[in-house]
Design a protein around this motif. Structure first.
Motif, short mmCIF file in Angstrom:
data_model
loop_
_atom_site.label_atom_id
_atom_site.label_comp_id
_atom_site.label_asym_id
_atom_site.label_seq_id
_atom_site.Cartn_x
_atom_site.Cartn_y
_atom_site.Cartn_z
N PHE A 58 0.83 -1.20 0.00
CA PHE A 58 0.00 0.00 0.00
C PHE A 58 0.87 1.26 0.00
N VAL A 59 0.31 2.29 -0.59
CA VAL A 59 0.95 3.60 -0.63
C VAL A 59 -0.09 4.64 -0.24
N ILE A 60 0.29 5.57 0.64
CA ILE A 60 -0.55 6.72 0.94
C ILE A 60 0.13 7.94 0.37
N GLU A 61 -0.58 8.66 -0.47
CA GLU A 61 -0.05 9.86 -1.12
C GLU A 61 -0.90 11.05 -0.70
N VAL A 62 -0.26 12.07 -0.15
CA VAL A 62 -0.96 13.28 0.29
C VAL A 62 -0.65 14.40 -0.70
N GLN A 63 -1.71 14.97 -1.30
CA GLN A 63 -1.53 16.01 -2.30
C GLN A 63 -2.29 17.27 -1.88
#
Length: 201
Positions: free
Chosen positions: A62-67
């Motif tokens: 899993f990857v969490i990306e905050v934009q």
């Protein structure tokens, strides 16, 4: 901001497990945070520094990306590239493709991501279909928009879903006018209360 995830959530296994569990995508029995950097395979490959990367139950990457800014189209293209890299980087020599780990991409968008307000989360499985038969279901995308949570103030705090509570925290923790709202959520949610305490520290 991504620093919030890297320094607060990613360093707290209980908080991370609680956040991921709210999506109800999978049961979480074990959780491991992996290095943010992914090695390059060739000189022209784009370097990636993930906000948070890990593995669930030894089976789901899993990857969490905050934009904080962007457009729906551009950010989704970026997530497609991340998914491809996570799939292609797995050590598959001598293994069957059935052993390929699934990929779960989680996007937290602190801008107007969805075309209409009033949407906090959305989920989809990316499927390649031939004659309506799914060829693969290994990629799952979860999206949370945190910039337009004001409409949730009409909802009693005790009726907020777990994901709505997290979205309110992510989208409003820097707003002095929303601190009472967050405090009332903390009274209902022990894990978020712990996260807010760690943030203040």
């Amino acid at each position: 901001e991504d620093g919030f995830f890297k320094n607060v959530i990613a360093n707290d296994e209980k908080a991370m497990t609680n956040f991921l569990s709210q999506w109800r995508y999978c049961e979480i029995n074990s959780l491991e945070i992996l290095p943010q950097e992914q090695k390059l395979d060739h000189a022209l490959q784009k370097a990636i520094r993930y906000d948070v990367r890990g593995i669930i139950n030894g089976k789901i990457l899993f990857v969490i990306e905050v934009q904080r800014q962007g457009t729906c189209a551009k950010v989704l293209k970026r997530m497609e590239y991340y998914a491809a890299r996570l799939l292609a980087a797995q050590k598959m020599r001598g293994k069957e493709y059935e052993d390929l780990k699934s990929v779960w991409l989680i996007l937290i968008a602190d801008f107007n991501f969805f075309p209409n307000p009033g949407i906090i989360t959305d989920e989809t499985e990316t499927r390649l279909k031939i004659a309506q038969i799914p060829l693969t279901t290994v990629i799952h995308l979860s999206i949370m928009e945190t910039g337009r949570t004001e409409f949730l103030r009409k909802k009693p705090v005790q009726e907020l879903t777990g994901l709505e509570r997290w979205a309110i925290l992510f989208g409003n923790s820097g707003d002095p006018e929303k601190q009472e709202w967050i405090r009332s959520i903390c009274e209902q949610d022990e894990e978020i209360r712990k996260v807010v305490k760690k943030m203040s520290e």
